[in-house]
Motif scaffolding. Sequence first.
Motif, PDB file in Angstrom:
ATOM      1  N   ARG A  94       0.826  -1.206   0.000  1.00  0.00           N
ATOM      2  CA  ARG A  94       0.000   0.000   0.000  1.00  0.00           C
ATOM      3  C   ARG A  94       0.863   1.260   0.000  1.00  0.00           C
ATOM      4  NH1 ARG A  94      -2.362  -4.166   0.123  1.00  0.00           N
ATOM      5  NH2 ARG A  94      -1.653  -3.982  -2.024  1.00  0.00           N
ATOM      6  N   THR A  95       2.047   1.200   0.634  1.00  0.00           N
ATOM      7  CA  THR A  95       2.969   2.343   0.617  1.00  0.00           C
ATOM      8  C   THR A  95       3.460   2.610  -0.797  1.00  0.00           C
ATOM      9  OG1 THR A  95       3.694   1.829   2.877  1.00  0.00           O
ATOM     10  CG2 THR A  95       5.137   3.238   1.547  1.00  0.00           C
ATOM     11  N   VAL A  96       3.767   1.550  -1.512  1.00  0.00           N
ATOM     12  CA  VAL A  96       4.184   1.700  -2.910  1.00  0.00           C
ATOM     13  C   VAL A  96       3.069   2.338  -3.725  1.00  0.00           C
ATOM     14  CG1 VAL A  96       4.779   0.419  -4.996  1.00  0.00           C
ATOM     15  CG2 VAL A  96       5.858  -0.171  -2.832  1.00  0.00           C
ATOM     16  N   GLN A  97       1.826   1.946  -3.465  1.00  0.00           N
ATOM     17  CA  GLN A  97       0.684   2.554  -4.155  1.00  0.00           C
ATOM     18  C   GLN A  97       0.634   4.055  -3.914  1.00  0.00           C
ATOM     19  OE1 GLN A  97      -2.897   0.593  -2.903  1.00  0.00           O
ATOM     20  NE2 GLN A  97      -2.523  -1.222  -4.152  1.00  0.00           N
ATOM     21  N   SER A  98       0.814   4.463  -2.642  1.00  0.00           N
ATOM     22  CA  SER A  98       0.740   5.892  -2.302  1.00  0.00           C
ATOM     23  C   SER A  98       1.855   6.676  -2.969  1.00  0.00           C
ATOM     24  CB  SER A  98       0.812   6.054  -0.777  1.00  0.00           C
ATOM     25  OG  SER A  98      -0.276   5.421  -0.146  1.00  0.00           O
ATOM     26  N   MET A  99       3.043   6.110  -3.004  1.00  0.00           N
ATOM     27  CA  MET A  99       4.166   6.789  -3.646  1.00  0.00           C
ATOM     28  C   MET A  99       3.949   6.915  -5.152  1.00  0.00           C
ATOM     29  SD  MET A  99       7.257   4.999  -1.491  1.00  0.00           S
ATOM     30  CE  MET A  99       8.573   5.947  -2.257  1.00  0.00           C
ATOM     31  N   LEU A 100       3.347   5.892  -5.773  1.00  0.00           N
ATOM     32  CA  LEU A 100       3.023   5.981  -7.197  1.00  0.00           C
ATOM     33  C   LEU A 100       1.985   7.069  -7.435  1.00  0.00           C
ATOM     34  CD1 LEU A 100       3.144   4.939 -10.115  1.00  0.00           C
ATOM     35  CD2 LEU A 100       1.406   3.255  -9.486  1.00  0.00           C
ATOM     36  N   ASN A 101       0.993   7.149  -6.562  1.00  0.00           N
ATOM     37  CA  ASN A 101      -0.056   8.157  -6.707  1.00  0.00           C
ATOM     38  C   ASN A 101       0.521   9.566  -6.643  1.00  0.00           C
ATOM     39  OD1 ASN A 101      -2.821   8.748  -7.080  1.00  0.00           O
ATOM     40  ND2 ASN A 101      -3.025   9.231  -4.897  1.00  0.00           N
ATOM     41  N   ALA A 102       1.492   9.793  -5.746  1.00  0.00           N
ATOM     42  CA  ALA A 102       2.126  11.116  -5.636  1.00  0.00           C
ATOM     43  C   ALA A 102       2.838  11.485  -6.932  1.00  0.00           C
ATOM     44  CB  ALA A 102       3.100  11.116  -4.466  1.00  0.00           C
TER      45      ALA A 102
END
Length: 614
Positions: free
Chosen positions: A254-262
């Motif tokens: 989920r952290t990787v998802q958030s970083m991709l979203n940024a």
Amino acid sequence: MNVASAATGHALPVAGGRATAGEVWRLSRGHRLRLAAVGLAGILSTAVDLIPPVAIGYLVDRVQTGTGDLGTVLTVTGVMALSALLGAAGTAVTIAHATRVYHTVLAALRERLVSRAMLLPRHLVERAGTGDLISRSSDDVTAVADAAPAVIPALTVTACTIVVSLAGLAALEWPYAAAFAVVLPVYALAMRWYLRIGPRVYRAERAAMSARAQQILESQRGYATVLGFGLAEHRHRAVLTDSWGVAVQSIRARTVQSMLNARLNLGECLSLAAVLVVGFVLVDHGLSTVGGATTAMLLVLRLLGPVNQLLFVVDTLQSALASLSRMIGVVTIPTAEEADASMTQAGRADLADQADPAGRADQADQAAAPGPAGAAETATAVRLRGVAFHYADGPSVLDGIDLDIPAGRHIAIVGPSGAGKTTLASVIAGVHRPDGGTVTRPRRTAVISQEVHVFAGTLRENLTLAAPDATDGDIRAALETTGAADLLELSADALDTVVGTRGHPLTEAEAQQLALARLLLADPELAILDEATAEAGSAHAERLDRASEAVLAGRSGIVIAHRLSQAATCDRIVVMDAGRVIETGTHDELLTADGTYARLWAVWQAGQQISASR
């Protein structure tokens, strides 16, 4: 990875990108024309969706020049409404057909996965841990199926939208398309970063799920042992530890998802700014109109959503691909039959070398396959040479086992607890591969263990699992032969009687009779009975012994004898202790030798006398 894999390094394989793509392409056979139609429908529906931005830009220019009136507004509104309806209909058709193809291919893959899982070499499943296989046929299938709502629109309508919108920008004014293209490296860098980090994170998450599944499965299978030895707290901690492992890996994902979203938000901001600046310059120099700039901005806004969706869905797509690769990794494993064929070929070569130094193929075939009346004495069903085995990093369980079992003969394996009897049977059956030495066995080998299982279903379904072509007459004959005809009288439904879970419960003796009848229908060349009648109790011992003899008649057999009365009826007896063969011979020969078997026989007889006197 799962617990067993971590310990042994024998996890089930994961398919590489090329193998995964090749298998998906093979599964798509018969659906490719429909896929082409889906692509065409996607392009047409997204082309229709370009009409509203163009119509709004046209309206802005008419208003700016003062030539717009109510008719213009109504016309533009009608065109936009019609295009919205047509676009929505086209999108719905595209997604519906794409979803149908997706799930049809997935269903075919799931069927192949289950079919192949039932035929896998048993030593692979044992060493990898059944939790790994269960996770691939449950968690991974679910992950691929659940990805459909996000992946299908992204790979159909969204991809077409990006292509058509970029073409529209270029047709409007090429600087607009160039402005957007300048920002594309931001998206490319975001994708490159994600593809480097994401797959590894999702593989770790799936492996953690496999480990958790293994712990839960072991706790359920060993429920009686857990309670009997007071291991509930220990098992609880093990399951809890692996569950936290899943939680940690999920948080990483989920952290990787958030970083991709940024990163995607940064690309969106830069895209809008670039097109606004270009629009201002073009309008200021009279190279474009306000309406044209408005159309360009609307197209970019409309384009940003699909771009972000396509890139963000890569997150879901990577998770699904990780699961897909694990599923296809199982599908592409050679089956047990293929592995057995390879082993049999190697065994025949070994037989040929020993029968004739020149290794002539015709003599090898004569030595490896049962022949006419006189040849039966020399044909060998099972041959072990220098077989050694140990579990993981534990001590040696089998050490230098040499054993020949003539075709059509019945061999009993006896010995004290921990002698290695069951391990030897597992190595002969192919459940475990030896760490040293060679094993030759018939291709069609069947095993009945002490823990027989009754599947939820009818008697017929239970009995035809290993012989799907068996007729009702064959089934009834097998039940008669094994003394299990009484099972037909459990209810008026006879062979359609439901047994197992939510059906008629069977006693341990009845379950073992059912397993023996199942083996009889399978008609293997070699039958291995690993204490297959040990749990039924003395009340049913004689009946089950007769059933075992009937099942072994006419084929090679190995009996791991719990009751020495079974061993006494076999052609030859092998006595084991501490992983070695210490005595071989007939019942009478071993009694005359007054060795380990004679002592075991005396103890067993004394126990029988005590039981009879009670």
